[in-house]
Scaffold this motif. Structure first.
Motif, PDB file in Angstrom:
ATOM      1  N   CYS A 117     -21.224  62.477 -18.174  1.00 59.52           N
ATOM      2  CA  CYS A 117     -20.671  61.266 -18.789  1.00 59.52           C
ATOM      3  C   CYS A 117     -19.214  61.001 -18.412  1.00 59.52           C
ATOM      4  O   CYS A 117     -18.814  59.850 -18.298  1.00 59.52           O
ATOM      5  N   TYR A 118     -18.434  62.049 -18.220  1.00 60.58           N
ATOM      6  CA  TYR A 118     -17.028  61.809 -17.860  1.00 60.58           C
ATOM      7  C   TYR A 118     -16.932  61.218 -16.443  1.00 60.58           C
ATOM      8  O   TYR A 118     -16.084  60.383 -16.168  1.00 60.58           O
ATOM      9  N   ARG A 119     -17.813  61.661 -15.587  1.00 65.55           N
ATOM     10  CA  ARG A 119     -17.788  61.147 -14.208  1.00 65.55           C
ATOM     11  C   ARG A 119     -19.048  60.311 -13.952  1.00 65.55           C
ATOM     12  O   ARG A 119     -19.714  60.480 -12.932  1.00 65.55           O
ATOM     13  N   CYS A 120     -19.346  59.442 -14.881  1.00 63.81           N
ATOM     14  CA  CYS A 120     -20.608  58.701 -14.824  1.00 63.81           C
ATOM     15  C   CYS A 120     -20.728  57.858 -13.553  1.00 63.81           C
ATOM     16  O   CYS A 120     -19.865  57.025 -13.257  1.00 63.81           O
ATOM     17  N   ALA A 121     -21.808  58.092 -12.833  1.00 60.66           N
ATOM     18  CA  ALA A 121     -22.029  57.376 -11.578  1.00 60.66           C
ATOM     19  C   ALA A 121     -22.407  55.920 -11.832  1.00 60.66           C
ATOM     20  O   ALA A 121     -22.439  55.118 -10.902  1.00 60.66           O
ATOM     21  N   TYR A 122     -22.720  55.597 -13.077  1.00 56.17           N
ATOM     22  CA  TYR A 122     -23.175  54.233 -13.404  1.00 56.17           C
ATOM     23  C   TYR A 122     -22.090  53.446 -14.141  1.00 56.17           C
ATOM     24  O   TYR A 122     -22.347  52.353 -14.638  1.00 56.17           O
ATOM     25  N   ASN A 123     -20.913  54.054 -14.231  1.00 53.51           N
ATOM     26  CA  ASN A 123     -19.803  53.426 -14.962  1.00 53.51           C
ATOM     27  C   ASN A 123     -20.178  53.036 -16.384  1.00 53.51           C
ATOM     28  O   ASN A 123     -19.752  52.008 -16.899  1.00 53.51           O
ATOM     29  N   GLU A 124     -20.993  53.845 -16.988  1.00 53.62           N
ATOM     30  CA  GLU A 124     -21.408  53.574 -18.363  1.00 53.62           C
ATOM     31  C   GLU A 124     -20.533  54.377 -19.314  1.00 53.62           C
ATOM     32  O   GLU A 124     -19.752  55.236 -18.900  1.00 53.62           O
ATOM     33  N   CYS A 125     -20.744  54.107 -20.586  1.00 55.24           N
ATOM     34  CA  CYS A 125     -19.950  54.809 -21.588  1.00 55.24           C
ATOM     35  C   CYS A 125     -20.923  55.584 -22.480  1.00 55.24           C
ATOM     36  O   CYS A 125     -21.960  55.077 -22.894  1.00 55.24           O
ATOM     37  N   ARG A 126     -20.556  56.826 -22.726  1.00 56.78           N
ATOM     38  CA  ARG A 126     -21.411  57.768 -23.457  1.00 56.78           C
ATOM     39  C   ARG A 126     -21.936  57.190 -24.783  1.00 56.78           C
ATOM     40  O   ARG A 126     -23.065  57.422 -25.176  1.00 56.78           O
ATOM     41  N   GLU A 127     -21.072  56.462 -25.459  1.00 57.39           N
ATOM     42  CA  GLU A 127     -21.417  55.991 -26.811  1.00 57.39           C
ATOM     43  C   GLU A 127     -22.429  54.846 -26.797  1.00 57.39           C
ATOM     44  O   GLU A 127     -23.132  54.632 -27.773  1.00 57.39           O
ATOM     45  N   THR A 128     -22.477  54.095 -25.712  1.00 55.63           N
ATOM     46  CA  THR A 128     -23.299  52.880 -25.733  1.00 55.63           C
ATOM     47  C   THR A 128     -24.395  52.843 -24.673  1.00 55.63           C
ATOM     48  O   THR A 128     -25.211  51.928 -24.666  1.00 55.63           O
ATOM     49  N   CYS A 129     -24.435  53.822 -23.789  1.00 48.19           N
ATOM     50  CA  CYS A 129     -25.346  53.683 -22.643  1.00 48.19           C
ATOM     51  C   CYS A 129     -26.801  53.948 -23.030  1.00 48.19           C
ATOM     52  O   CYS A 129     -27.102  54.475 -24.097  1.00 48.19           O
ATOM     53  N   ASP A 130     -27.664  53.572 -22.103  1.00 51.47           N
ATOM     54  CA  ASP A 130     -29.089  53.768 -22.310  1.00 51.47           C
ATOM     55  C   ASP A 130     -29.599  54.881 -21.373  1.00 51.47           C
ATOM     56  O   ASP A 130     -30.770  54.913 -21.014  1.00 51.47           O
ATOM     57  N   ALA A 131     -28.671  55.706 -20.954  1.00 53.54           N
ATOM     58  CA  ALA A 131     -28.962  56.825 -20.042  1.00 53.54           C
ATOM     59  C   ALA A 131     -29.714  56.397 -18.776  1.00 53.54           C
ATOM     60  O   ALA A 131     -30.795  56.910 -18.489  1.00 53.54           O
ATOM     61  N   PRO A 132     -29.120  55.484 -18.004  1.00 56.05           N
ATOM     62  CA  PRO A 132     -29.769  55.118 -16.743  1.00 56.05           C
ATOM     63  C   PRO A 132     -29.879  56.316 -15.800  1.00 56.05           C
ATOM     64  O   PRO A 132     -30.767  56.345 -14.939  1.00 56.05           O
ATOM     65  N   CYS A 133     -29.019  57.295 -15.986  1.00 59.54           N
ATOM     66  CA  CYS A 133     -29.060  58.490 -15.120  1.00 59.54           C
ATOM     67  C   CYS A 133     -30.375  59.244 -15.288  1.00 59.54           C
ATOM     68  O   CYS A 133     -30.744  60.043 -14.421  1.00 59.54           O
ATOM     69  N   PHE A 134     -31.082  58.989 -16.385  1.00 61.79           N
ATOM     70  CA  PHE A 134     -32.324  59.734 -16.595  1.00 61.79           C
ATOM     71  C   PHE A 134     -33.375  59.418 -15.524  1.00 61.79           C
ATOM     72  O   PHE A 134     -34.253  60.240 -15.245  1.00 61.79           O
ATOM     73  N   GLU A 135     -33.241  58.247 -14.908  1.00 63.79           N
ATOM     74  CA  GLU A 135     -34.248  57.889 -13.894  1.00 63.79           C
ATOM     75  C   GLU A 135     -34.360  58.929 -12.800  1.00 63.79           C
ATOM     76  O   GLU A 135     -35.455  59.287 -12.362  1.00 63.79           O
ATOM     77  N   LYS A 136     -33.202  59.410 -12.352  1.00 68.29           N
ATOM     78  CA  LYS A 136     -33.194  60.431 -11.284  1.00 68.29           C
ATOM     79  C   LYS A 136     -33.849  61.721 -11.781  1.00 68.29           C
ATOM     80  O   LYS A 136     -34.604  62.370 -11.072  1.00 68.29           O
ATOM     81  N   THR A 137     -33.529  62.069 -13.001  1.00 64.49           N
ATOM     82  CA  THR A 137     -34.100  63.279 -13.602  1.00 64.49           C
ATOM     83  C   THR A 137     -35.615  63.126 -13.676  1.00 64.49           C
ATOM     84  O   THR A 137     -36.370  64.049 -13.323  1.00 64.49           O
ATOM     85  N   HIS A 138     -36.020  61.951 -14.113  1.00 64.39           N
ATOM     86  CA  HIS A 138     -37.437  61.669 -14.289  1.00 64.39           C
ATOM     87  C   HIS A 138     -38.181  61.770 -12.957  1.00 64.39           C
ATOM     88  O   HIS A 138     -39.285  62.332 -12.885  1.00 64.39           O
ATOM     89  N   ALA A 139     -37.558  61.246 -11.909  1.00 67.76           N
ATOM     90  CA  ALA A 139     -38.216  61.251 -10.591  1.00 67.76           C
ATOM     91  C   ALA A 139     -38.507  62.691 -10.153  1.00 67.76           C
ATOM     92  O   ALA A 139     -39.608  62.988  -9.647  1.00 67.76           O
ATOM     93  N   VAL A 140     -37.567  63.583 -10.377  1.00 65.45           N
ATOM     94  CA  VAL A 140     -37.783  64.987  -9.979  1.00 65.45           C
ATOM     95  C   VAL A 140     -38.890  65.606 -10.836  1.00 65.45           C
ATOM     96  O   VAL A 140     -39.758  66.336 -10.336  1.00 65.45           O
ATOM     97  N   MET A 141     -38.875  65.280 -12.125  1.00 65.52           N
ATOM     98  CA  MET A 141     -39.935  65.802 -13.011  1.00 65.52           C
ATOM     99  C   MET A 141     -41.312  65.342 -12.524  1.00 65.52           C
ATOM    100  O   MET A 141     -42.259  66.127 -12.446  1.00 65.52           O
ATOM    101  N   LEU A 142     -41.393  64.052 -12.217  1.00 64.48           N
ATOM    102  CA  LEU A 142     -42.691  63.489 -11.820  1.00 64.48           C
ATOM    103  C   LEU A 142     -43.212  64.134 -10.536  1.00 64.48           C
ATOM    104  O   LEU A 142     -44.409  64.401 -10.401  1.00 64.48           O
ATOM    105  N   ALA A 143     -42.276  64.404  -9.622  1.00 62.76           N
ATOM    106  CA  ALA A 143     -42.691  64.981  -8.341  1.00 62.76           C
ATOM    107  C   ALA A 143     -43.285  66.385  -8.523  1.00 62.76           C
ATOM    108  O   ALA A 143     -43.974  66.886  -7.644  1.00 62.76           O
ATOM    109  N   HIS A 144     -42.985  67.013  -9.654  1.00 60.53           N
ATOM    110  CA  HIS A 144     -43.454  68.393  -9.866  1.00 60.53           C
ATOM    111  C   HIS A 144     -44.279  68.523 -11.136  1.00 60.53           C
ATOM    112  O   HIS A 144     -44.445  69.613 -11.669  1.00 60.53           O
TER     113      HIS A 144
END
Ligand code: PMP
Length: 463
Positions: A192-219
């Protein structure tokens, strides 16, 4: 020794020399002890520790994140004394005792719905090993033997025995042992401090989860369980992330049919503001690992909470490979159970979490104020009764100090001289005090910590 009777400098030195002749301390380069010998603690009271020479230290880190109500709490002391007068310990296979039964009942009532079975072990890493083995074993004998692999987040920390170290991802602790470790799937983690999506911890919808999800799905077919530290990756530098990421992770794990192991060892029992961090994401994992604060910081104990369904997957007529034949000698230690029960009662009767809401806010405000316009404080982040400061050399690039500068260690040493027990994590300084901490003590902690930081920075300038 009478705790009020201070030892002379010579006597202290003798004790320290004896210690160093005999003892190999945890998480330490022992050569450092040549210039910073171990501090010999004689007693503790509340948030304060006193050494044998009479010097006091404010415990800003709850003695490795485990002490909840303060040191030498009369109610907890009494709980152990009462239990000791009856039974200290008994084998826990085929035997049981009232403190364990009552504690299990309380834990089942307090943890998220569905966690109805309690397995006792004796430290955090052991709990992680237990949860991993249970998950793997469950799949082996319940029709999904292909599910043999574990996944965990980047920068995770789950302990230091080989299985727990394998799912952890901090090179500092694991690099040397890599040839011995399990092959774990690494999932992108929120930053969150170095958010690649320029989001803010308090208000974001965790767009970063997409990348996490993709790796999960692949395995997805091979995963036995995903391990996660709910809401804070503590050892990674108190990296706080929003509940929505945890919620998405939990839902995705369910959807692909793998288990979720919530490692609440560091955050359970109120640290994040709720009794368990999982509550903030309204999730119920398949396994929850608890330790540290479980006994109020008094006795080594851990539990793995799990579901009836997983328990049922081992329940059978005698077949020695179907049962969970894992044991630790001190499983279900009676004194540990008794003090854990007393600690849970104190949390309730003292309304600790309500009081913490005010104290946690004060801590945050004090740090924020001290950090205001400070050139080297990149971020102040807080949750519940925890505030962390991430130091940077430059706020725009968010570059940390080089590890050779040992900024954390230098500040740690300076703070000790001024009566503060801090234990920075690299560039991250943090306050994680016992819940009994007073407002005056919080002020003192923050003030001294910033004095030490400024001393360190002034020295760097003069180099
Ligand atoms: N998991 C987490 C999240 C932890 O913070 C820790 C310890 N700091 C552990 C597991 C391991 O616990 P222990 O040190 O009791 O083995």
């Amino acid at each position: 020794m009478n705790i009020n009777q201070a030892l002379s400098q010579n006597e202290v030195k003798q004790l320290q020399e004896k210690d160093l002749n005999l003892i190999w301390h945890p998480c330490s380069q022992m050569k450092d002890y040549e210039t910073l010998p171990p501090i010999v603690i004689a007693s503790g009271k509340g948030a304060e520790l006193t050494d044998v020479s009479g010097q006091t230290y404010l415990d800003c880190i709850s003695s490795w994140w485990c002490n909840l109500h303060g040191h030498s709490h009369p109610v907890l002391n009494q709980a152990i004394a009462d239990q000791l007068a009856k039974l200290e310990h008994v084998i826990f296979a085929n035997f049981t005792h009232e403190p364990a039964i009552e504690l299990a009942e309380r834990l089942v009532a307090l943890t998220p719905a569905g966690l109805d079975k309690v397995f006792f072990s004796d430290n955090g890493s052991a709990a992680v090993e237990v949860a991993m083995k249970m998950s793997f074993h469950y799949h082996q004998q319940n029709g999904q033997p292909n599910r043999r692999r574990f996944a965990a987040l980047e920068d995770a920390y789950h302990g230091e025995t080989l299985g727990a170290l394998s799912v952890s991802n901090l090179d500092l602790y694991s690099q040397v042992y890599k040839p011995l470790m399990l092959e774990v799937l690494r999932l992108p983690a929120p930053d969150c401090y170095r958010c690649a999506y320029n989001e803010c911890r308090e208000t974001c919808d965790a767009p970063c989860f997409e990348k996490t999800h993709a790796v999960m799905l692949a395995h997805q077919e091979e995963l036995s369980a995903i391990l996660v530290e709910p809401l804070i990756q503590c050892a990674a530098g108190m990296k706080i992330y929003p509940p929505i990421f945890l919620k998405k992770l939990s839902e995705a794990a369910k959807a692909i049919g793998c288990h979720l192991i919530a490692d609440e060892i560091a955050v359970g029992f109120g640290r994040t503001g709720t009794l368990f961090a999982c509550e903030q994401a309204t999730i119920s994992p398949d396994f929850m690992c608890l330790s540290k604060g479980l006994t109020g910081g008094y006795m080594p104990m851990s539990v793995v909470m799990t579901t009836q369904a997983i328990y049922n997957g081992f329940y059978d007529d005698y077949n020695r490979h179907r049962a969970f034949l894992h044991s630790h000698t001190y499983s279900g230690n009676a004194m540990a159970c008794a003090v854990a029960l007393a600690s849970l009662k104190l949390l309730e009767t003292e309304h600790t979490l309500e009081k913490n809401a005010t104290k946690g806010q004060l801590l945050h405000t004090l740090v924020k104020k001290a950090a205001e316009s400070h050139l080297n404080v990149g971020e102040v982040r807080s949750i519940g009764m925890l505030t962390a400061i991430e130091l940077v050399t430059d706020k725009v690039s968010k570059t940390g100090f080089a590890s050779e500068q040992r900024v954390g260690y230098q500040i740690y040493k300076k703070a000790l001289k001024k009566g503060l027990l801090l234990r920075p994590l690299g560039n991250v300084l943090y306050f994680l005090p016992p819940y009994c901490v007073t407002e005056a003590q919080l002020e003192q902690m923050v003030q001294i910590c910033f004095e030490c930081l400024d001393d360190f920075l002034a020295e760097q300038k003069n180099l």
